[in-house]
Scaffold this motif. Structure first.
Motif, mmCIF file in Angstrom:
data_model
loop_
_atom_site.group_PDB
_atom_site.id
_atom_site.type_symbol
_atom_site.label_atom_id
_atom_site.label_comp_id
_atom_site.label_asym_id
_atom_site.label_seq_id
_atom_site.Cartn_x
_atom_site.Cartn_y
_atom_site.Cartn_z
ATOM 1 N N GLU A 1 -1.457 10.237 7.500
ATOM 2 C CA GLU A 1 -2.379 9.304 6.957
ATOM 3 C C GLU A 1 -2.436 8.820 5.705
ATOM 4 O OE1 GLU A 1 -6.156 9.001 9.944
ATOM 5 O OE2 GLU A 1 -5.746 11.042 9.825
ATOM 6 N N GLY A 2 -2.623 9.807 5.159
ATOM 7 C CA GLY A 2 -2.623 9.950 3.494
ATOM 8 C C GLY A 2 -1.361 9.343 2.900
ATOM 9 N N ARG B 1 0.738 7.601 4.548
ATOM 10 C CA ARG B 1 0.988 5.948 4.712
ATOM 11 C C ARG B 1 0.221 5.021 3.872
ATOM 12 N NH1 ARG B 1 -0.069 6.624 11.191
ATOM 13 N NH2 ARG B 1 2.261 7.015 11.942
ATOM 14 N N LYS B 2 -0.994 5.648 3.198
ATOM 15 C CA LYS B 2 -1.646 4.757 2.357
ATOM 16 C C LYS B 2 -1.059 4.660 0.895
ATOM 17 C CE LYS B 2 -6.314 5.596 4.558
ATOM 18 N NZ LYS B 2 -7.461 6.249 4.523
ATOM 19 N N TYR B 3 -0.495 5.987 0.744
ATOM 20 C CA TYR B 3 0.150 6.217 -0.527
ATOM 21 C C TYR B 3 1.456 5.379 -0.688
ATOM 22 C CZ TYR B 3 2.812 8.445 -4.139
ATOM 23 O OH TYR B 3 3.735 8.770 -5.243
ATOM 24 N N GLU C 1 8.055 5.569 7.525
ATOM 25 C CA GLU C 1 6.830 6.511 7.311
ATOM 26 C C GLU C 1 6.562 7.127 6.042
ATOM 27 O OE1 GLU C 1 4.319 6.334 9.218
ATOM 28 O OE2 GLU C 1 4.696 5.184 11.066
ATOM 29 N N ASN D 1 3.580 -2.304 -4.927
ATOM 30 C CA ASN D 1 2.798 -2.028 -6.117
ATOM 31 C C ASN D 1 2.753 -3.341 -6.747
ATOM 32 O OD1 ASN D 1 1.965 -1.387 -8.704
ATOM 33 N ND2 ASN D 1 2.938 0.499 -8.749
ATOM 34 N N GLU E 1 2.129 2.601 0.985
ATOM 35 C CA GLU E 1 1.669 1.290 0.946
ATOM 36 C C GLU E 1 1.499 0.672 -0.316
ATOM 37 O OE1 GLU E 1 -1.241 0.459 3.645
ATOM 38 O OE2 GLU E 1 -0.175 0.843 5.685
ATOM 39 N N GLU E 2 0.903 1.721 -1.132
ATOM 40 C CA GLU E 2 0.525 1.400 -2.628
ATOM 41 C C GLU E 2 1.687 1.397 -3.374
ATOM 42 O OE1 GLU E 2 -1.826 3.891 -5.797
ATOM 43 O OE2 GLU E 2 -3.224 2.593 -4.481
ATOM 44 N N GLU F 1 -6.380 11.734 -4.800
ATOM 45 C CA GLU F 1 -6.717 10.391 -4.438
ATOM 46 C C GLU F 1 -6.243 10.021 -2.955
ATOM 47 O OE1 GLU F 1 -5.521 5.591 -5.587
ATOM 48 O OE2 GLU F 1 -4.732 7.483 -7.125
ATOM 49 N N PHE F 2 -5.010 10.794 -2.420
ATOM 50 C CA PHE F 2 -4.547 10.527 -1.126
ATOM 51 C C PHE F 2 -4.401 11.945 -0.671
ATOM 52 C CE2 PHE F 2 -2.717 7.069 -3.681
ATOM 53 C CZ PHE F 2 -3.087 5.899 -2.991
#
Length: 351
Positions: free
Chosen positions: A220-221, A223-225, A255, A232, A227-228, A214-215
């Protein structure tokens, strides 16, 4: 590779005035009965090094649970720095993976106390600023030394460093966030808050052996992970919400990077091929791991290396000894619970 990463890796990050000093790992904090003792001579020799003494200092520390590859990672970071951060930093497949900071596979904790690398690295970042990089390796948490020592190690390394890497395997979960928040709560008693409520500088959440499609692996992956996970919306427990809020607020920069699995031989899951770490070769690491590791090291050194500050002021190398001694005394006497750490800086460095 994305345009973002291509641009970052083409930056002018470089090593300034490389030297032939091989360097070695030296123990800064040594466990003794009921606590630790600090080797001031070791630290004094380091901070008086020409690359450190009159330059802004970046201390990169790594912490996290025992037996999850912290020393292994720092040994590879040293190899990357020694190669002048070149793309071909691992171009000798038959050479052993370095053990600058001693590491080995197994269940028992290997590193005790805090160790530092005796050789500092003066680097010039892509923005032209020069900083002296010092590396700390810390004892793994949840070892036989107990929670109090775990907290002391985290407090000392986080307050002294400008970049704290929080190393973990597989995922960011509630248990790991609770542990990080607990250590942070203990540590912030000795810190001085800025107007925004921040005490610490940079936190890098490093998730190892990442397999979730999924990430994507990398920053970059990550940061998205992150944030989730930190935002949450499915979490409704007030304590868990408070934990996430604390981590996000007390660090100036947070980070996250996702690293893939290094390979079964490195992880000692394929024991047919070796008996000890000296037999592990560069070729035993997966190509995907080596490439993502290079990108991680580059971004870590170029983007996360802000000089160490106390009270909003940059401090130079020879003031690190004063800071570390004062911090260690607070921890040893437990005055950390009652005193905010401050350091008089006579000269502000132009940076």
């Amino acid at each position: 590779m994305s345009d973002y990463l291509a641009q970052k890796l083409s930056s002018l990050l470089k090593l300034v005035a490389p030297n032939s000093d091989p360097g070695c790992a030296l123990q800064l904090l040594k466990p003794i009965e009921n606590g630790y003792e600090m080797d001031k001579v070791t630290l004094m020799n380091l901070v008086k090094h020409p690359a450190v003494k009159n330059n802004p200092v970046v201390i990169i520390s790594i912490c996290g649970a025992k037996r999850e590859g912290k020393s292994f990672l720092l040994s590879l970071l040293i190899k990357y720095l020694e190669s002048n951060m070149q793309e071909a930093w691992l171009n000798e497949p038959d050479t052993p993976i370095p053990t600058h900071f001693s590491w080995k596979s197994g269940r028992k904790a290997h590193t005790q106390g805090i160790w530092l690398w005796s050789k500092p690295y003066l680097i010039q970042k892509s923005n032209g600023h020069k900083v002296a990089v010092i590396l700390f390796d810390t004892e793994g948490a949840y070892s036989s030394t107990g929670k109090q020592n775990d907290s002391d190690i985290f407090a000392f390394s986080t307050l002294l460093s400008s970049v704290q890497i929080y190393n973990m395997k597989d995922e960011i979960n509630e248990q790991k966030l609770e542990s990080l928040a607990a250590f942070t709560s203990y540590t912030e008693r000795a810190g001085t808050k800025t107007e925004s409520g921040q005490i610490f500088q940079s936190l890098m959440l490093l998730v190892r052996d990442w397999t979730d499609d999924e990430f994507q692996c990398g920053v970059e992956g990550g940061r998205k992970y992150m944030e989730e996970e930190l935002q949450n919306k499915k979490v409704t427990d007030e304590d868990l919400i408070a934990i996430r809020d604390k981590i996000s607020k007390v660090f100036r920069q947070v980070e996250c990077t996702l690293l893939p699995y290094p390979g079964a031989i490195v992880d000692n899951k394929d024991k047919r091929h070796r008996q000890n770490t000296t037999q592990v070769k560069v070729s035993d690491m997966s190509g995907d791991f080596k490439e993502h590791l290079r990108i991680f090291f580059h971004i870590l050194l170029d983007e996360c290396t802000e000089p160490k500050e106390v009270g909003g002021r940059i401090i130079k190398g020879d003031e690190i000894l004063n800071l570390s001694t004062k911090l260690f005394n607070l921890l040893r006497t437990k005055e950390i619970f009652n005193v905010s750490l401050t350091l008089k800086v006579n000269t502000q460095i132009k940076y």
